[in-house]
Design a protein around this motif. Sequence first.
Motif, PDB file in Angstrom:
ATOM      1  N   VAL A   1       0.839  -1.206   0.000  1.00  0.00           N
ATOM      2  CA  VAL A   1       0.000   0.000   0.000  1.00  0.00           C
ATOM      3  C   VAL A   1       0.870   1.251   0.000  1.00  0.00           C
ATOM      4  O   VAL A   1       0.632   2.207  -0.763  1.00  0.00           O
ATOM      5  N   TYR A   2       1.917   1.241   0.809  1.00  0.00           N
ATOM      6  CA  TYR A   2       2.838   2.380   0.892  1.00  0.00           C
ATOM      7  C   TYR A   2       3.550   2.610  -0.436  1.00  0.00           C
ATOM      8  O   TYR A   2       3.720   3.764  -0.870  1.00  0.00           O
ATOM      9  N   LEU A   3       3.971   1.523  -1.108  1.00  0.00           N
ATOM     10  CA  LEU A   3       4.652   1.653  -2.392  1.00  0.00           C
ATOM     11  C   LEU A   3       3.753   2.279  -3.452  1.00  0.00           C
ATOM     12  O   LEU A   3       4.237   2.958  -4.365  1.00  0.00           O
ATOM     13  N   HIS A   4       2.464   2.052  -3.352  1.00  0.00           N
ATOM     14  CA  HIS A   4       1.527   2.631  -4.312  1.00  0.00           C
ATOM     15  C   HIS A   4       1.204   4.094  -3.995  1.00  0.00           C
ATOM     16  O   HIS A   4       0.369   4.702  -4.672  1.00  0.00           O
ATOM     17  N   GLY A   5       1.866   4.639  -2.974  1.00  0.00           N
ATOM     18  CA  GLY A   5       1.675   6.047  -2.645  1.00  0.00           C
ATOM     19  C   GLY A   5       0.467   6.341  -1.790  1.00  0.00           C
ATOM     20  O   GLY A   5       0.060   7.504  -1.665  1.00  0.00           O
TER      21      GLY A   5
ATOM     22  N   VAL B   1      -0.599   4.300   4.997  1.00  0.00           N
ATOM     23  CA  VAL B   1      -0.763   3.041   5.718  1.00  0.00           C
ATOM     24  C   VAL B   1      -1.667   3.299   6.916  1.00  0.00           C
ATOM     25  O   VAL B   1      -1.269   3.923   7.890  1.00  0.00           O
ATOM     26  N   THR B   2      -2.886   2.830   6.839  1.00  0.00           N
ATOM     27  CA  THR B   2      -3.882   3.053   7.883  1.00  0.00           C
ATOM     28  C   THR B   2      -4.198   1.743   8.596  1.00  0.00           C
ATOM     29  O   THR B   2      -3.631   0.692   8.294  1.00  0.00           O
ATOM     30  N   GLY B   3      -5.132   1.835   9.517  1.00  0.00           N
ATOM     31  CA  GLY B   3      -5.581   0.631  10.208  1.00  0.00           C
ATOM     32  C   GLY B   3      -6.190  -0.384   9.263  1.00  0.00           C
ATOM     33  O   GLY B   3      -6.154  -1.593   9.528  1.00  0.00           O
TER      34      GLY B   3
END
Length: 306
Positions: A180-184, A187-189
């Motif tokens: 998720v982080y790599l897709h920009g 990062v949430t719950g």
Amino acid sequence: MTASVAPRPTQAELIARLSKLSRPARWVIAARVKTLGLSLVPVAAGSWLAAAQGSWNPGVMVAAMLAAALIQIGTNLWNDAADAKSGVDGPERLGPPRLTSLGLLDPDRVRLAAAGAFLLSGLLGLYLTTIGGWVIVAIGLVSLALGFFYSMGPRPLSGTPLGELLVIGFFGVVAVAGTVYLHGQPVTGEAVALGAIIGLPAAAVLLLNNHRDRVTDARAGRRTLAILLGQGASRVLYALLLAGAVIWAALWSGAVLTLLPAATLGLGLAVAMARLPVSAALNRLIPGTALFQLLVLLGIAAGPTL
């Protein structure tokens, strides 16, 4: 009631059968390609969540999938050679055949191939680092270290009760949240929850393996979670991991009908786990559990939009 199982082939019969396979086919078995979904599904889950949150990058997904698969292949090959050296994989082994222990692959070449897989995953990691920064470097280094120390070192992680927890953490939460982080996307719950849901079936695969290998593992001095729990509790925990994945997925995503295929397969797997004795017959549940993980993700994705 315990189901009856067919007698397993002797080591000589197994060697004779595998010797007829081509060399590439032997490498496929050693790399345990059938379980690569355990690396690919978390990346697919993170990519789906990123798309649901706003946007995703197909190139990032492909690179992350390749890197994750190479880390798993490298770990499998290293484990194949390491267990052969330590003597864990003897004639009484119930799991899928280890080609190094059977003398069908050269241990030095297996270790070299494992190192090559780790190197290629590292190169892909460098590309992903240009997108995600040093956070990705840290994740990659820890993943590579875990891949090595899972079977090597003074106290391999594969022989401790921590294996299932590490699988949930890295094959689940870290893999999904990192994607998720790599897709920009932030990062949430939601990313953490989805990662845990995806990690539960992966942990069930490891528990299944350790439940099957409890006798030889105990003899080798290992103290896996399956050994500490005992046969009955291991079977219960396997069912709880599958049930937990479906129930959590339904509560988290709102999907119900679309999770029925996963729930049906999970019930069948849990019943089979309860009925089958500790034997090679348990190997049949491994690809089924990996398929269950994929069905959970597909059920979530096909359900209500987050």
